[in-house]
Design an enzyme around this catalytic site. Sequence first.
Site, short mmCIF file in Angstrom:
data_model
loop_
_atom_site.label_atom_id
_atom_site.label_comp_id
_atom_site.label_asym_id
_atom_site.label_seq_id
_atom_site.Cartn_x
_atom_site.Cartn_y
_atom_site.Cartn_z
CB CYS A 113 -0.94 -0.01 1.20
SG CYS A 113 -2.00 -1.46 1.23
CG HIS A 249 -3.19 3.34 2.26
ND1 HIS A 249 -3.89 2.98 1.13
CD2 HIS A 249 -3.16 2.24 3.07
CE1 HIS A 249 -4.25 1.71 1.24
NE2 HIS A 249 -3.83 1.24 2.40
CG ASN A 279 -6.73 -0.95 1.80
OD1 ASN A 279 -6.08 -0.55 0.84
ND2 ASN A 279 -6.15 -1.41 2.89
#
Length: 322
Positions: A113, A249, A279
Site C-alpha cells: 500500500c 492511504h 482499501n
Amino acid sequence: MIGKIIGLGSYLPSKVLSNKDLEEMVETSDEWIVERTGIRERHISDPYTESVSQMAVNAAKSAIEDAGIDPEEIDIIILASTTSNMIVPSSSCVVQKEVGAKNACCFDLNSACTGFLTAYNTAQSFIESGHYKTALVIGSECTSNYVDWTDRGTCILFGDAAGAAVLRADESDKKNMFVLHADGKKGDCLYAENMKQRKDAEELLPKTFFLMDGKEVFKFAVTAVPAIINELCEKYSINKDDVDLFVLHQANSRIIEAVSKRLSVPLEKFPMNIASMGNTSSASIPSLLTELKKAGKLKPGTKIIASGFGAGLTWGASYIEF
Ligand code: UT7
C-alpha cells in the site's frame, strides 16, 4: 529540480460490492463494517476486462490527457502493484504499448500500500538527477484476486482501482521532500505467499490469499503514520499548519481519524473516499488526488502531505506542492 504533478487520472471498475452484498457472503453487517472501517461499498474488477494492467492503461490515459502531453514525451513509467495478474511482461510495459509511450523505460515495483509513494519518489529521483524530464507513475490493484471471500476479517476491506500521475521536471532549485521506511521483521502482519514458496506446509496451498493480523496493522498505522509525518516536517522544516491537505492511504477511516488526533490537525484537512472505494492499496492515493483535482481542491500552490503504509511493513510520506 523537482517533478511537478501536471496530470492525474483514475479508473474504477463498474461492478460495486456493497456491505449488504457481503452480508450474504459472510457473517457480518453493514453497521459493523461502517462503524469499524468507514467502508460502505467497494468496486470489483471484471477478470476478463479489468486486469491490473488494463485498469492502469485507463488511469494512465486519463492522466496523460489531463496533463495535455504527447505520450512520446514520457521518459519513464513506474507502476506499483501487489496484485498483478501477469508476472511478465511487467504491467508498465503493457501501459507503454497501449498509451504509445515508445520512448519510456518501464518497470513495476511492489511495496504494497506504500507502492504509489515509493514509485513517485523513485520517479522524482530520476528527475532530480537530471536523467529524465517526464514520468508516468501508476498504482493499480486487483486486490480481489487475492481476497479470501470466506474471511470476514479481510474481505470487507479491499477494493479494486487504478490511479496515475504525470510528473514533469520544473526548472526550480526545489528538492523532493520525502521519507520512506520499512520493517521486514513485521512481515507476518499482512502477507500472501506464492503456493510453491511455502516452507512449512505439508501440501501446497490451493490458492494464494491475503492473511492479516488486523489489530497489529491498525496499531502500526496509528503510530507510524503520525511519526513519519512529524519526521518529514522536522527533516525539511515544514510547518504542519501551512499544509492544506493530508492525503493518506485509505485503509480505515478510524486510522485516519486517529492520525488527525495524534497530529492535532483538524480532520477537515484529511480528505477521504474510503466509503465508496474500500482499501485499494497502491491505487488509493492517486485515486484520491484525482478526485480532489476534479473537485477543484488542488490549485497551483496547494500544499499537501501524502502518506502511505502497508505490508512489508512499509510506510512513507511525501511533501507535494501543486
Ligand atoms: O493497507 C493496510 C491493510 N490493512 C489494514 O489497514 C487493516 C487495519 N486493521 C483494521 O482495519 C481493523 O483491525 C479491522 C477492520 C480489520 C478489524 O477491526 P477491529 O476493530 O480491530 O476488530 P477485531 O479484529 O478486534 O474484531 C472485533 C470483533 C471480533 O469478535 P469478538 O472476538 O469480539 O467476539 C471479531 O470476530 O469483531 C469480529 N469481527 C467481525 N464482526 C462482524 C471481525 N470482522 C468482522 C466482520 N463483521 N467483518
